[in-house]
Design an enzyme around this catalytic site. Structure first.
Site, PDB file in Angstrom:
ATOM      1  N   ASP A   8       0.868  -1.175   0.000  1.00  0.00           N
ATOM      2  CA  ASP A   8       0.000   0.000   0.000  1.00  0.00           C
ATOM      3  C   ASP A   8       0.907   1.228   0.000  1.00  0.00           C
ATOM      4  OD1 ASP A   8       0.953   0.263   2.620  1.00  0.00           O
ATOM      5  OD2 ASP A   8      -1.030   0.208   3.559  1.00  0.00           O
ATOM      6  N   HIS A   9       0.319   2.400   0.193  1.00  0.00           N
ATOM      7  CA  HIS A   9       1.081   3.650   0.178  1.00  0.00           C
ATOM      8  C   HIS A   9       2.147   3.692   1.267  1.00  0.00           C
ATOM      9  CE1 HIS A   9      -2.410   4.077   2.766  1.00  0.00           C
ATOM     10  NE2 HIS A   9      -1.710   4.937   3.488  1.00  0.00           N
ATOM     11  N   CYS A  65       2.916  -3.236   4.134  1.00  0.00           N
ATOM     12  CA  CYS A  65       2.056  -2.099   4.502  1.00  0.00           C
ATOM     13  C   CYS A  65       2.775  -1.373   5.634  1.00  0.00           C
ATOM     14  CB  CYS A  65       0.640  -2.536   4.862  1.00  0.00           C
ATOM     15  SG  CYS A  65       0.455  -3.513   6.376  1.00  0.00           S
ATOM     16  N   GLY A  66       2.090  -0.522   6.350  1.00  0.00           N
ATOM     17  CA  GLY A  66       2.745   0.243   7.409  1.00  0.00           C
ATOM     18  C   GLY A  66       3.392  -0.628   8.459  1.00  0.00           C
ATOM     19  N   THR A  67       2.642  -1.593   8.987  1.00  0.00           N
ATOM     20  CA  THR A  67       3.189  -2.501  10.001  1.00  0.00           C
ATOM     21  C   THR A  67       3.435  -3.904   9.464  1.00  0.00           C
ATOM     22  OG1 THR A  67       0.987  -3.207  10.694  1.00  0.00           O
ATOM     23  CG2 THR A  67       1.961  -1.308  11.867  1.00  0.00           C
ATOM     24  N   GLY A  68       2.830  -4.229   8.337  1.00  0.00           N
ATOM     25  CA  GLY A  68       2.876  -5.586   7.795  1.00  0.00           C
ATOM     26  C   GLY A  68       1.735  -6.450   8.299  1.00  0.00           C
ATOM     27  N   ILE A  69       1.029  -5.979   9.305  1.00  0.00           N
ATOM     28  CA  ILE A  69      -0.023  -6.783   9.920  1.00  0.00           C
ATOM     29  C   ILE A  69      -1.234  -6.922   8.997  1.00  0.00           C
ATOM     30  CG2 ILE A  69      -1.637  -6.976  11.849  1.00  0.00           C
ATOM     31  CD1 ILE A  69       0.515  -5.441  13.544  1.00  0.00           C
ATOM     32  N   GLY A  70      -1.810  -5.807   8.596  1.00  0.00           N
ATOM     33  CA  GLY A  70      -3.027  -5.854   7.794  1.00  0.00           C
ATOM     34  C   GLY A  70      -2.845  -6.572   6.473  1.00  0.00           C
ATOM     35  N   HIS A  98      10.615 -23.968   8.847  1.00  0.00           N
ATOM     36  CA  HIS A  98       9.606 -24.703   9.611  1.00  0.00           C
ATOM     37  C   HIS A  98       8.188 -24.543   9.091  1.00  0.00           C
ATOM     38  CE1 HIS A  98      12.239 -24.990  13.500  1.00  0.00           C
ATOM     39  NE2 HIS A  98      12.857 -25.427  12.411  1.00  0.00           N
ATOM     40  N   ARG A 109       6.772   1.021   7.922  1.00  0.00           N
ATOM     41  CA  ARG A 109       6.942   2.086   8.918  1.00  0.00           C
ATOM     42  C   ARG A 109       7.662   1.599  10.175  1.00  0.00           C
ATOM     43  NH1 ARG A 109       0.889   4.622   8.177  1.00  0.00           N
ATOM     44  NH2 ARG A 109       1.399   5.904   6.354  1.00  0.00           N
ATOM     45  N   ARG A 132       9.374 -33.378  10.466  1.00  0.00           N
ATOM     46  CA  ARG A 132       8.291 -33.171  11.430  1.00  0.00           C
ATOM     47  C   ARG A 132       7.436 -31.961  11.085  1.00  0.00           C
ATOM     48  NH1 ARG A 132      12.743 -30.675  13.907  1.00  0.00           N
ATOM     49  NH2 ARG A 132      12.249 -28.796  15.092  1.00  0.00           N
ATOM     50  N   HIS A 133       7.984 -31.027  10.308  1.00  0.00           N
ATOM     51  CA  HIS A 133       7.250 -29.819   9.956  1.00  0.00           C
ATOM     52  C   HIS A 133       6.195 -30.084   8.882  1.00  0.00           C
ATOM     53  CE1 HIS A 133      10.155 -27.811  12.419  1.00  0.00           C
ATOM     54  NE2 HIS A 133      11.132 -28.296  11.666  1.00  0.00           N
ATOM     55  N   ARG A 136       2.791 -30.552  10.386  1.00  0.00           N
ATOM     56  CA  ARG A 136       2.204 -29.297  10.845  1.00  0.00           C
ATOM     57  C   ARG A 136       1.641 -28.486   9.680  1.00  0.00           C
ATOM     58  NH1 ARG A 136       7.397 -28.755  14.730  1.00  0.00           N
ATOM     59  NH2 ARG A 136       6.711 -30.322  16.236  1.00  0.00           N
TER      60      ARG A 136
END
Length: 149
Positions: A8-9, A65-70, A98, A109, A132-133, A136
């Site tokens: 994003d911006h 994005c700003g935090t990478g979360i969204g 893993h 940001r 093993r991964h 999962r």
């Protein structure tokens, strides 16, 4: 290797730096936008990169994005995506080793450019360990299948 990248911006400047870095290392980069600092909505670009990866247009992806979360949440809504938000090199290595992550998420940001480049390099230098991964990853796939009908 083909890498889809989108932001994003708030992630635009970092996207441009990473794109140049990857191209200099010989990666084929598929830019899914945005193409300016004009305000946009991150889910559009998370989805575009994720669709590029699941379709096979790209081998892996990067979303910013700003935090990478969204944008990581958005990318993870696409069936078959394992987007990992990484804030250091160790997380990037483990995301591949893993979790067999197929998208790296970054915060424009919250990370300096040098650290972001190091995280990208760590992400692309690793291989999935399997073993093993694998069980999962299969369990994650089963959860996804049960909710994506």
């Amino acid at each position: 290797m083909k890498v889809a990248i989108g932001s994003d911006h708030a992630g635009f400047d970092l996207k441009e730096v990473i794109k140049k870095h990857l191209e200099e290392k010989g990666f084929e980069v598929i830019d899914k936008g945005t193409y300016s600092k004009e305000r946009v909505d991150y889910p559009v670009y998370g989805k575009a990169v994720a669709e590029s990866v699941v379709s096979g247009e790209a081998d892996k992806g990067i979303v910013i994005c700003g935090t990478g979360i969204g944008i990581s949440i958005s990318a993870n809504k696409v069936k078959g995506i394992r987007a990992a938000l990484c804030t250091n090199e160790y997380m990037a290595r483990m995301a591949i080793r893993h979790n067999n992550a197929n998208i790296l998420a970054l915060g424009g940001r919250v990370l300096g450019q040098d650290l972001a480049i190091n995280i990208v390099d760590a992400f692309f230098s690793e291989h999935f360990e399997g073993g093993r991964h694998e069980k999962r990853i299969e369990l994650i796939h089963q959860i996804e299948e049960s909710y994506c009908q």
